[in-house]
Write a protein that holds these residues in place. Structure first.
Motif, mmCIF file in Angstrom:
data_model
loop_
_atom_site.group_PDB
_atom_site.id
_atom_site.type_symbol
_atom_site.label_atom_id
_atom_site.label_comp_id
_atom_site.label_asym_id
_atom_site.label_seq_id
_atom_site.Cartn_x
_atom_site.Cartn_y
_atom_site.Cartn_z
ATOM 1 N N THR A 1 4.687 41.874 14.793
ATOM 2 C CA THR A 1 3.872 40.834 15.423
ATOM 3 C C THR A 1 2.464 40.857 14.827
ATOM 4 O O THR A 1 1.885 39.803 14.539
ATOM 5 C CB THR A 1 3.839 41.024 16.956
ATOM 6 N N PHE A 2 1.923 42.042 14.608
ATOM 7 C CA PHE A 2 0.617 42.189 13.967
ATOM 8 C C PHE A 2 0.646 41.580 12.555
ATOM 9 O O PHE A 2 -0.230 40.805 12.183
ATOM 10 C CB PHE A 2 0.222 43.667 13.915
ATOM 11 N N TYR A 3 1.657 41.914 11.759
ATOM 12 C CA TYR A 3 1.758 41.384 10.395
ATOM 13 C C TYR A 3 1.937 39.865 10.420
ATOM 14 O O TYR A 3 1.398 39.153 9.574
ATOM 15 C CB TYR A 3 2.912 42.041 9.627
ATOM 16 N N HIS A 4 2.686 39.373 11.382
ATOM 17 C CA HIS A 4 2.864 37.926 11.517
ATOM 18 C C HIS A 4 1.521 37.255 11.796
ATOM 19 O O HIS A 4 1.218 36.191 11.249
ATOM 20 C CB HIS A 4 3.870 37.631 12.631
ATOM 21 N N PHE B 1 -0.269 37.217 8.311
ATOM 22 C CA PHE B 1 0.286 36.415 7.223
ATOM 23 C C PHE B 1 0.867 35.072 7.635
ATOM 24 O O PHE B 1 1.095 34.211 6.794
ATOM 25 C CB PHE B 1 1.385 37.204 6.496
ATOM 26 N N GLY B 2 1.186 34.898 8.909
ATOM 27 C CA GLY B 2 1.847 33.668 9.336
ATOM 28 C C GLY B 2 3.319 33.698 8.968
ATOM 29 O O GLY B 2 3.902 34.753 8.776
ATOM 30 N N GLY B 3 3.930 32.532 8.864
ATOM 31 C CA GLY B 3 5.346 32.433 8.520
ATOM 32 C C GLY B 3 6.219 32.390 9.756
ATOM 33 O O GLY B 3 5.757 32.178 10.877
ATOM 34 N N GLU B 4 7.500 32.604 9.540
ATOM 35 C CA GLU B 4 8.480 32.589 10.632
ATOM 36 C C GLU B 4 8.901 34.023 10.925
ATOM 37 O O GLU B 4 9.260 34.770 10.013
ATOM 38 C CB GLU B 4 9.707 31.775 10.218
ATOM 39 N N ILE B 5 8.864 34.395 12.201
ATOM 40 C CA ILE B 5 9.219 35.763 12.591
ATOM 41 C C ILE B 5 10.506 35.747 13.411
ATOM 42 O O ILE B 5 10.727 34.827 14.204
ATOM 43 C CB ILE B 5 8.061 36.428 13.369
#
Length: 135
Positions: free
Chosen positions: A19-22, A25-29
């Protein structure tokens, strides 16, 4: 074309880390818990919450993660780094700043002899990142 994607192992905090990396960077998780798998019914409710597989997909890369640690346990080290080839100077600074939050900036962003910008850090989850932008 062959594509290489980092696959990170965590020890019960995969959801928090991904969740932190999302957020960086954004994108789809996506997350798949152990409870969502056929194995889940055989395990405790605590284990069912662990992440079996997760991914963040962007236009340029996919980052994957899991809470499934081998028997010897999670061994953090410096044998693997995640190289981020940035598209602009501002992108490099943005990612670096976000991932450095509560981490350790081991190499501030500097201009190299070749004119590129390079920086390194270890994030709050113990993962080592290298950032590069060629001017």
């Amino acid at each position: 074309m062959t594509r290489i994607s980092p696959f990170l192992t965590f020890n019960g905090n995969c959801r928090e880390a991904m969740t932190f990396y999302h957020n960086c960077f954004g994108g789809e998780i996506q997350f798949q818990t152990i409870g969502d798998s056929p194995l889940g019914k055989k395990l405790s409710s605590e284990m069912q919450e662990y992440i079996l597989h997760s991914s963040i997909s962007t236009k340029h890369f996919t980052l994957m993660g899991t809470d499934m640690v081998e028997e010897q346990g999670l061994v953090q080290g410096n044998a693997v780094s995640i190289w981020v080839e940035c598209m602009s100077k501002s992108e490099l600074h943005n990612y670096y700043q976000k991932l450095a939050e509560k981490g350790e900036a081991s190499q501030p962003i500097e201009q190299t002899y070749s004119g590129a910008l390079l920086g390194a850090l270890t994030d709050k989850f113990g993962k080592h990142w290298l950032f590069h932008w060629k001017t």
